[in-house]
Design a protein around this motif. Structure first.
Motif, PDB file in Angstrom:
ATOM      1  N   ILE A  68      92.638  53.080  23.553  1.00 17.25           N
ATOM      2  CA  ILE A  68      93.393  53.345  24.773  1.00 17.25           C
ATOM      3  C   ILE A  68      94.259  52.120  25.043  1.00 17.25           C
ATOM      4  O   ILE A  68      93.748  51.015  25.182  1.00 17.25           O
ATOM      5  CB  ILE A  68      92.452  53.631  25.962  1.00 17.25           C
ATOM      6  N   THR A  69      95.548  52.324  25.088  1.00 22.76           N
ATOM      7  CA  THR A  69      96.501  51.230  25.286  1.00 22.76           C
ATOM      8  C   THR A  69      97.146  51.351  26.666  1.00 22.76           C
ATOM      9  O   THR A  69      96.828  52.257  27.439  1.00 22.76           O
ATOM     10  CB  THR A  69      97.598  51.270  24.210  1.00 22.76           C
ATOM     11  N   ASP A  70      98.091  50.470  26.941  1.00 23.14           N
ATOM     12  CA  ASP A  70      98.824  50.532  28.201  1.00 23.14           C
ATOM     13  C   ASP A  70      99.652  51.809  28.316  1.00 23.14           C
ATOM     14  O   ASP A  70     100.033  52.207  29.408  1.00 23.14           O
ATOM     15  CB  ASP A  70      99.741  49.315  28.356  1.00 23.14           C
ATOM     16  N   SER A  72      99.014  54.897  28.432  1.00 18.30           N
ATOM     17  CA  SER A  72      98.022  55.940  28.686  1.00 18.30           C
ATOM     18  C   SER A  72      98.182  56.443  30.107  1.00 18.30           C
ATOM     19  O   SER A  72      98.511  55.676  31.021  1.00 18.30           O
ATOM     20  CB  SER A  72      96.601  55.386  28.529  1.00 18.30           C
ATOM     21  N   GLN A  73      97.922  57.715  30.286  1.00 17.27           N
ATOM     22  CA  GLN A  73      97.988  58.301  31.622  1.00 17.27           C
ATOM     23  C   GLN A  73      97.110  59.537  31.641  1.00 17.27           C
ATOM     24  O   GLN A  73      96.850  60.138  30.605  1.00 17.27           O
ATOM     25  CB  GLN A  73      99.435  58.674  31.984  1.00 17.27           C
ATOM     26  N   GLY A  74      96.644  59.916  32.805  1.00 18.52           N
ATOM     27  CA  GLY A  74      95.827  61.117  32.926  1.00 18.52           C
ATOM     28  C   GLY A  74      95.190  61.214  34.290  1.00 18.52           C
ATOM     29  O   GLY A  74      95.317  60.314  35.131  1.00 18.52           O
ATOM     30  N   TRP A  75      94.495  62.310  34.498  1.00 16.18           N
ATOM     31  CA  TRP A  75      93.795  62.546  35.749  1.00 16.18           C
ATOM     32  C   TRP A  75      92.305  62.539  35.439  1.00 16.18           C
ATOM     33  O   TRP A  75      91.738  63.545  35.000  1.00 16.18           O
ATOM     34  CB  TRP A  75      94.232  63.872  36.359  1.00 16.18           C
ATOM     35  N   ILE A  76      91.712  61.372  35.631  1.00 23.32           N
ATOM     36  CA  ILE A  76      90.282  61.191  35.410  1.00 23.32           C
ATOM     37  C   ILE A  76      89.694  60.514  36.646  1.00 23.32           C
ATOM     38  O   ILE A  76      90.427  60.097  37.545  1.00 23.32           O
ATOM     39  CB  ILE A  76      90.002  60.359  34.134  1.00 23.32           C
ATOM     40  N   GLN A  77      88.381  60.395  36.685  1.00 22.93           N
ATOM     41  CA  GLN A  77      87.719  59.782  37.839  1.00 22.93           C
ATOM     42  C   GLN A  77      88.134  58.326  38.004  1.00 22.93           C
ATOM     43  O   GLN A  77      88.400  57.623  37.022  1.00 22.93           O
ATOM     44  CB  GLN A  77      86.200  59.865  37.674  1.00 22.93           C
ATOM     45  N   LYS A  78      88.156  57.877  39.253  1.00 23.17           N
ATOM     46  CA  LYS A  78      88.535  56.486  39.544  1.00 23.17           C
ATOM     47  C   LYS A  78      87.628  55.505  38.817  1.00 23.17           C
ATOM     48  O   LYS A  78      88.093  54.474  38.331  1.00 23.17           O
ATOM     49  CB  LYS A  78      88.495  56.226  41.048  1.00 23.17           C
ATOM     50  N   ASP A  79      86.338  55.812  38.735  1.00 15.66           N
ATOM     51  CA  ASP A  79      85.409  54.917  38.038  1.00 15.66           C
ATOM     52  C   ASP A  79      85.729  54.819  36.542  1.00 15.66           C
ATOM     53  O   ASP A  79      85.492  53.785  35.924  1.00 15.66           O
ATOM     54  CB  ASP A  79      83.969  55.377  38.224  1.00 15.66           C
ATOM     55  N   SER A  80      86.271  55.885  35.979  1.00 13.94           N
ATOM     56  CA  SER A  80      86.671  55.836  34.565  1.00 13.94           C
ATOM     57  C   SER A  80      87.893  54.950  34.383  1.00 13.94           C
ATOM     58  O   SER A  80      87.957  54.155  33.438  1.00 13.94           O
ATOM     59  CB  SER A  80      86.949  57.248  34.045  1.00 13.94           C
ATOM     60  N   TRP A  81      88.874  55.054  35.285  1.00 13.95           N
ATOM     61  CA  TRP A  81      90.031  54.160  35.210  1.00 13.95           C
ATOM     62  C   TRP A  81      89.588  52.708  35.379  1.00 13.95           C
ATOM     63  O   TRP A  81      90.085  51.817  34.704  1.00 13.95           O
ATOM     64  CB  TRP A  81      91.090  54.522  36.243  1.00 13.95           C
ATOM     65  N   LYS A  82      88.626  52.476  36.257  1.00 13.90           N
ATOM     66  CA  LYS A  82      88.113  51.115  36.448  1.00 13.90           C
ATOM     67  C   LYS A  82      87.465  50.613  35.149  1.00 13.90           C
ATOM     68  O   LYS A  82      87.704  49.488  34.734  1.00 13.90           O
ATOM     69  CB  LYS A  82      87.115  51.076  37.601  1.00 13.90           C
ATOM     70  N   PHE A  83      86.663  51.438  34.516  1.00  5.42           N
ATOM     71  CA  PHE A  83      86.023  51.110  33.245  1.00  5.42           C
ATOM     72  C   PHE A  83      87.089  50.723  32.208  1.00  5.42           C
ATOM     73  O   PHE A  83      86.960  49.735  31.499  1.00  5.42           O
ATOM     74  CB  PHE A  83      85.206  52.316  32.762  1.00  5.42           C
ATOM     75  N   ILE A  84      88.151  51.509  32.134  1.00  7.80           N
ATOM     76  CA  ILE A  84      89.228  51.272  31.171  1.00  7.80           C
ATOM     77  C   ILE A  84      90.021  50.024  31.534  1.00  7.80           C
ATOM     78  O   ILE A  84      90.254  49.144  30.704  1.00  7.80           O
ATOM     79  CB  ILE A  84      90.167  52.508  31.108  1.00  7.80           C
ATOM     80  N   ASN A  85      90.448  49.907  32.764  1.00  4.90           N
ATOM     81  CA  ASN A  85      91.352  48.845  33.168  1.00  4.90           C
ATOM     82  C   ASN A  85      90.676  47.494  33.336  1.00  4.90           C
ATOM     83  O   ASN A  85      91.333  46.461  33.190  1.00  4.90           O
ATOM     84  CB  ASN A  85      92.092  49.231  34.438  1.00  4.90           C
ATOM     85  N   ASP A  86      89.396  47.453  33.596  1.00  4.15           N
ATOM     86  CA  ASP A  86      88.689  46.168  33.690  1.00  4.15           C
ATOM     87  C   ASP A  86      88.833  45.391  32.397  1.00  4.15           C
ATOM     88  O   ASP A  86      89.019  44.186  32.402  1.00  4.15           O
ATOM     89  CB  ASP A  86      87.205  46.368  34.008  1.00  4.15           C
TER      90      ASP A  86
END
Length: 91
Positions: A68-70, A72-86
């Protein structure tokens, strides 16, 4: 650490089987799931290394491991975006 999307087909097995396999993989340092046949993985290894280790534990079935690179886009749970973006923010 990199973040990957691991997605698998019906021939790979159930979600519970996939969880058990990921828990055996030393290259996978953490994972999260919020979709039926997909997991977000954290690893310091390449997609190739992760895929080879998964295949060692599961000889059959289709799957893909994609970083998953910069771009990337989608509609997923906020906690999943946090997992990815951290992880991306640590670079």
């Amino acid at each position: 650490m990199k973040v990957y999307l691991f997605t698998f087909g019906l021939s790979f097995g159930s979600r519970e089987e996939a969880k058990a396999i990921l828990n055996k993989c030393s290259s996978v340092k953490g994972w999260r799931t919020d979709m039926m046949r997909s997991f977000y993985l954290k690893s310091e290894e390449s997609a190739d290394t992760i895929a080879k280790e998964i295949r060692e534990h599961k000889k059959t079935g289709r799957f893909i491991v994609v970083e998953i690179t910069d771009n990337s886009q989608g509609w997923i749970q906020k906690d999943s975006w946090k997992f990815i973006n951290d992880e991306k923010n640590k670079k």
